[in-house]
Design an enzyme around this catalytic site. Sequence first.
Site, PDB file in Angstrom:
ATOM      1  N   LYS A  26       0.838  -1.216   0.000  1.00  0.00           N
ATOM      2  CA  LYS A  26       0.000   0.000   0.000  1.00  0.00           C
ATOM      3  C   LYS A  26       0.866   1.257   0.000  1.00  0.00           C
ATOM      4  CE  LYS A  26      -2.432   2.512   3.705  1.00  0.00           C
ATOM      5  NZ  LYS A  26      -1.302   3.205   4.236  1.00  0.00           N
ATOM      6  N   ASN A  27       1.874   1.319   0.889  1.00  0.00           N
ATOM      7  CA  ASN A  27       2.626   2.562   1.053  1.00  0.00           C
ATOM      8  C   ASN A  27       3.644   2.810  -0.050  1.00  0.00           C
ATOM      9  OD1 ASN A  27       1.074   3.176   3.240  1.00  0.00           O
ATOM     10  ND2 ASN A  27       2.567   2.519   4.770  1.00  0.00           N
ATOM     11  N   ARG A  96      -3.863   9.679   3.737  1.00  0.00           N
ATOM     12  CA  ARG A  96      -2.678  10.391   4.220  1.00  0.00           C
ATOM     13  C   ARG A  96      -1.748  10.703   3.046  1.00  0.00           C
ATOM     14  NH1 ARG A  96      -0.290  13.561   8.025  1.00  0.00           N
ATOM     15  NH2 ARG A  96       1.893  13.058   8.317  1.00  0.00           N
ATOM     16  N   CYS A 120      -5.280   7.617   8.766  1.00  0.00           N
ATOM     17  CA  CYS A 120      -5.620   7.151  10.114  1.00  0.00           C
ATOM     18  C   CYS A 120      -5.455   8.292  11.117  1.00  0.00           C
ATOM     19  CB  CYS A 120      -4.697   6.013  10.522  1.00  0.00           C
ATOM     20  SG  CYS A 120      -4.931   4.556   9.542  1.00  0.00           S
ATOM     21  N   ARG A 125      -0.757  14.447  13.077  1.00  0.00           N
ATOM     22  CA  ARG A 125       0.131  13.889  12.047  1.00  0.00           C
ATOM     23  C   ARG A 125       0.662  15.058  11.220  1.00  0.00           C
ATOM     24  NH1 ARG A 125      -2.167   8.569   9.249  1.00  0.00           N
ATOM     25  NH2 ARG A 125       0.065   8.294   8.869  1.00  0.00           N
ATOM     26  N   PRO A 126       1.657  15.767  11.784  1.00  0.00           N
ATOM     27  CA  PRO A 126       2.128  17.001  11.149  1.00  0.00           C
ATOM     28  C   PRO A 126       2.830  16.738   9.818  1.00  0.00           C
ATOM     29  CG  PRO A 126       3.581  16.381  12.945  1.00  0.00           C
ATOM     30  CD  PRO A 126       2.414  15.422  12.998  1.00  0.00           C
ATOM     31  N   ILE A 127       2.968  17.810   9.032  1.00  0.00           N
ATOM     32  CA  ILE A 127       3.767  17.698   7.803  1.00  0.00           C
ATOM     33  C   ILE A 127       4.785  18.846   7.740  1.00  0.00           C
ATOM     34  CG2 ILE A 127       1.995  16.462   6.460  1.00  0.00           C
ATOM     35  CD1 ILE A 127       1.378  19.129   5.075  1.00  0.00           C
ATOM     36  N   ASP A 128       5.203  19.302   8.920  1.00  0.00           N
ATOM     37  CA  ASP A 128       6.176  20.418   8.973  1.00  0.00           C
ATOM     38  C   ASP A 128       7.499  20.086   8.303  1.00  0.00           C
ATOM     39  OD1 ASP A 128       6.192  18.691  11.424  1.00  0.00           O
ATOM     40  OD2 ASP A 128       8.079  19.754  11.718  1.00  0.00           O
ATOM     41  N   GLN A 129       7.915  18.815   8.371  1.00  0.00           N
ATOM     42  CA  GLN A 129       9.189  18.451   7.734  1.00  0.00           C
ATOM     43  C   GLN A 129       9.089  18.479   6.209  1.00  0.00           C
ATOM     44  OE1 GLN A 129      12.141  17.876   9.654  1.00  0.00           O
ATOM     45  NE2 GLN A 129      10.675  18.864  11.040  1.00  0.00           N
ATOM     46  N   ASP A 308       2.895  -0.086  12.117  1.00  0.00           N
ATOM     47  CA  ASP A 308       1.656  -0.525  11.464  1.00  0.00           C
ATOM     48  C   ASP A 308       1.308  -1.970  11.795  1.00  0.00           C
ATOM     49  OD1 ASP A 308       2.080   1.419   8.382  1.00  0.00           O
ATOM     50  OD2 ASP A 308       1.686   1.987  10.469  1.00  0.00           O
ATOM     51  N   VAL A 330       6.448   5.672  17.532  1.00  0.00           N
ATOM     52  CA  VAL A 330       6.276   6.544  16.360  1.00  0.00           C
ATOM     53  C   VAL A 330       5.120   7.520  16.530  1.00  0.00           C
ATOM     54  CG1 VAL A 330       5.837   6.589  13.865  1.00  0.00           C
ATOM     55  CG2 VAL A 330       7.296   4.796  14.857  1.00  0.00           C
ATOM     56  N   ARG A 400      -9.063  -0.252   3.246  1.00  0.00           N
ATOM     57  CA  ARG A 400      -8.075   0.762   2.844  1.00  0.00           C
ATOM     58  C   ARG A 400      -6.729   0.105   2.565  1.00  0.00           C
ATOM     59  NH1 ARG A 400      -6.501   4.798   6.866  1.00  0.00           N
ATOM     60  NH2 ARG A 400      -5.002   5.168   5.212  1.00  0.00           N
TER      61      ARG A 400
END
Length: 419
Positions: A26-27, A96, A120, A125-129, A308, A330, A400
């Site tokens: 999936k990923n 995501r 999920c 679940r930040p995306i600052d990076q 996961d 995590v 999913r």
Amino acid sequence: MKEAYEKLVIEGGYPLEGEVVINGAKNAAVAVIPAALMADGESVIENLPLIEDVFAMDDILLRLGAKIEYDNHSLKIDARNLHSYIAPYESVKKIRASYYLIGALLTRFGRAEVAMPGGCNFGSRPIDQHIKGFRALGAEVKIENGMIKAYADRLVGTKIYLDVVSVGATINLMLAAVKAKGTTIIENAAKEPHVVDTANFLNSMGAKIKGAGTDVIRIEGVDKLYPTKYAIIPDQIEAGTYMIAACATKGHVIVKNVIPKHLESLTAKLVEMGAEVITYEDSIEVICRGRLRSASIKTMPYPGFPTDLQPQMTVLLSLCSGTSVVTEGVWENRYQYVDELKKMGANIKVEGRVAVVEGVESLQGAEVVAVDLRAGAALIVAGLAAKGQTVIYNAKNVDRGYENIDSKLSKLGAKVSRR
Ligand SMILES: CC(=O)N[C@H]1[C@@H](OP(=O)(O)OP(=O)(O)OC[C@H]2O[C@@H](n3ccc(=O)[nH]c3=O)[C@H](O)[C@@H]2O)O[C@H](CO)[C@@H](O)[C@@H]1O
Ligand SMILES: C=C(OP(=O)(O)O)C(=O)O
């Protein structure tokens, strides 16, 4: 009246016996599909899992103007007539991985407007990076009305040190750097198999990426990317879920079409707990004839124990003899499924990122809700092992990340039906 979400009904107590073929990861799929948009032509991606997250990504591509065509597990993507760099909320919010559209559209068009991603819900679940990296590459990035808006006349290679090991940021910055001017170095990069697979896919398009799978990835910008044909890797999390289910039901299962190295942390833990695990070139045999011993796990970035698989493993530990300790290294809040498990008789105490699991002889079937993808997978493992009937609501959440999970389990001897 049909439930808003379908439910799974499981009669527990039947050992899983037989072989199960694992689908594509999936990923990896949700990274490679948007990456294909960066070539002005027709690419073919093989071994795609037919799961809801892939279909959600397909929907986004169609809205951007791509043409797609399935042939079983292969997807042809024609990105020649891409006419938009705006990915709207109603399709983006489902997953995501929609954040990958930012990197891919920045490279394709020099601009991207993508709604904040979904996926999920286990805490922030930040995306600052991701944003830090895009800005380091010379993009102007702002968040307005829930949309991430990024613009760059020219992306310029640079050195980026990730403050946290992030799968998404590592892949997204590879997508943004492949045609940047000069060389980009991503330090403290994630090393997951799907990071490597995405780098291999990009290199098959003509990118020049070295070091994927280590914590330093070097990307030399190229002028053009070309359509390609590529088969993605098998899903380590799907495979691990069936291995854990085999142990929870005291069964005997061979998971086929896997890369055993990707599952080493789980294999080692199952052996430590007393299961028999035999590894072949592209399959793993799991035999469990008795109650397993307790153990402790801490989820970490690859090659550590994968987060996961944490919910599924916690179910197995609930059935072991003795006390186990689970540390979620995590995510800040990935124990929402525990309340549902307690309805089935599990004895688990959660304090922050730590769950203390007291093994019980057996679980009892109950009516439970799948709050997210792997929570649903965990409840399926619990229902397969429990005495009596378990009804899992919101079962669509499981679709999913798992293709045909009910029919695959039925073929292994489980009594499971979708209603
Ligand atoms: C679509 C996809 O591939 N999803 C996977 C991806 O999620 P995702 O890419 O969201 O996870 P990350 O690897 O980025 O997150 C790891 C840690 O870094 C933090 N973080 C991340 C990004 C950021 O900009 N800032 C930040 O602080 C997160 O809060 C988390 O604590 O990797 C996770 C960890 O293997 C998996 O659970 C998900 O299945
Ligand atoms: C957390 C997961 O997925 P996502 O990041 O796509 O929500 C998962 O696959 O367990």
